[in-house]
Design an enzyme around this catalytic site. Sequence first.
Site, mmCIF file in Angstrom:
data_model
loop_
_atom_site.group_PDB
_atom_site.id
_atom_site.type_symbol
_atom_site.label_atom_id
_atom_site.label_comp_id
_atom_site.label_asym_id
_atom_site.label_seq_id
_atom_site.Cartn_x
_atom_site.Cartn_y
_atom_site.Cartn_z
ATOM 1 N N SER A 52 -22.441 -62.596 4.340
ATOM 2 C CA SER A 52 -21.981 -61.694 4.614
ATOM 3 C C SER A 52 -22.243 -61.030 6.001
ATOM 4 O O SER A 52 -23.527 -60.170 5.898
ATOM 5 C CB SER A 52 -22.616 -60.863 3.227
ATOM 6 O OG SER A 52 -22.224 -59.061 3.154
ATOM 7 N N SER B 209 -20.784 -54.307 1.303
ATOM 8 C CA SER B 209 -19.744 -56.213 1.820
ATOM 9 C C SER B 209 -18.893 -56.619 0.994
ATOM 10 O O SER B 209 -18.640 -57.336 1.600
ATOM 11 C CB SER B 209 -21.133 -56.469 2.005
ATOM 12 O OG SER B 209 -21.562 -56.036 3.727
ATOM 13 N N LYS C 116 -15.387 -57.660 2.318
ATOM 14 C CA LYS C 116 -15.349 -58.504 3.408
ATOM 15 C C LYS C 116 -14.501 -59.404 2.404
ATOM 16 O O LYS C 116 -13.557 -60.136 3.092
ATOM 17 C CB LYS C 116 -16.763 -58.990 3.297
ATOM 18 C CG LYS C 116 -17.613 -58.453 4.967
ATOM 19 C CD LYS C 116 -18.923 -59.375 4.555
ATOM 20 C CE LYS C 116 -19.645 -58.448 5.718
ATOM 21 N NZ LYS C 116 -20.923 -58.302 5.544
#
Length: 305
Positions: free
Chosen positions: A141, A86, A89
């Site tokens: 997230s 993640s 991102k």
Amino acid sequence: MAKSSRSLSFLLAALLTVPSAPLTAARRRAPRPRTQEGSPTPAPRTPPPPGEGELPLAAKGAIVIDAFTGETLYERNADEPQFPASTTKIMTALLVIEAGDLDREVEVTLEDSKIGESTLELKPGQRFTRRQMLYGLMLKSANDVAHALGRDNAGSIEAFALKMNQRARELGGTSTHFVNPNGLHDLAHYTTPRDLARIARAAMQQPLFRQIVSTRDYDWMVDSESHPLRNHNRLLERFPGCTGVKTGYTYPAQQVLVSAAMRDHREVIAVVMHTDKPGIWDDSMLLLDYGFGHPVAAIPSATEK
């Protein structure tokens, strides 16, 4: 009669040494660990003793840089590709912020709502501003939010991935290849500690990005109903001066963290990739402290002897 007894004994001994077929099959059918962010990780491993000039990190790859100059202060396998999970991102948020028009609303599609694992359970037809979605992206997230923002930005996920890769190259990320905006596992989705630090450095130069990743709590509003979000980055509480940035986890990637901190008008950015559950915090704090304790001119490396 004695011969028959001996034959029977040999037969029983042979049977006892053969593994049970159902047990062997059950072992083969053992389920694979989940890849959802925040899932349990294997028991912490003990890293090998550090060599001279090395830090005792659990991470396979790591780096700490000066946020203002971009110079490397310490590195370990910083150019070895790893799965970013993640922390992907960070790039997604950077592209959305750079595109601007952040109060424009994004309408959720059915495709967005089908993205799983860590999500905000978006429903088709719901509308949120890009600004609001950025908070859901970086604090929760949320993979469905990442998908919606990427699609909104470029028209399709494939087109957004092309923009991600182009921006990475502009920032000097020559060993990075993204295929989605959320970091869900894909063999073709990877980066390096050095490239990820460069991406984070560019993102931290955006005031809104800095504001979002330093926010500990946020009220996600849906139909006038508040859903509190809590930032996954524990260093905001555990490390004085922490200014962000982003956690990540999938089983293949293990624990990943990009972190930043400010001290005495100096900011450093640390990246740890493929570390364990204690290491995501301990490695990062060790790197941040090391960065503050060493001048920009010093560039030690775990690979140097």
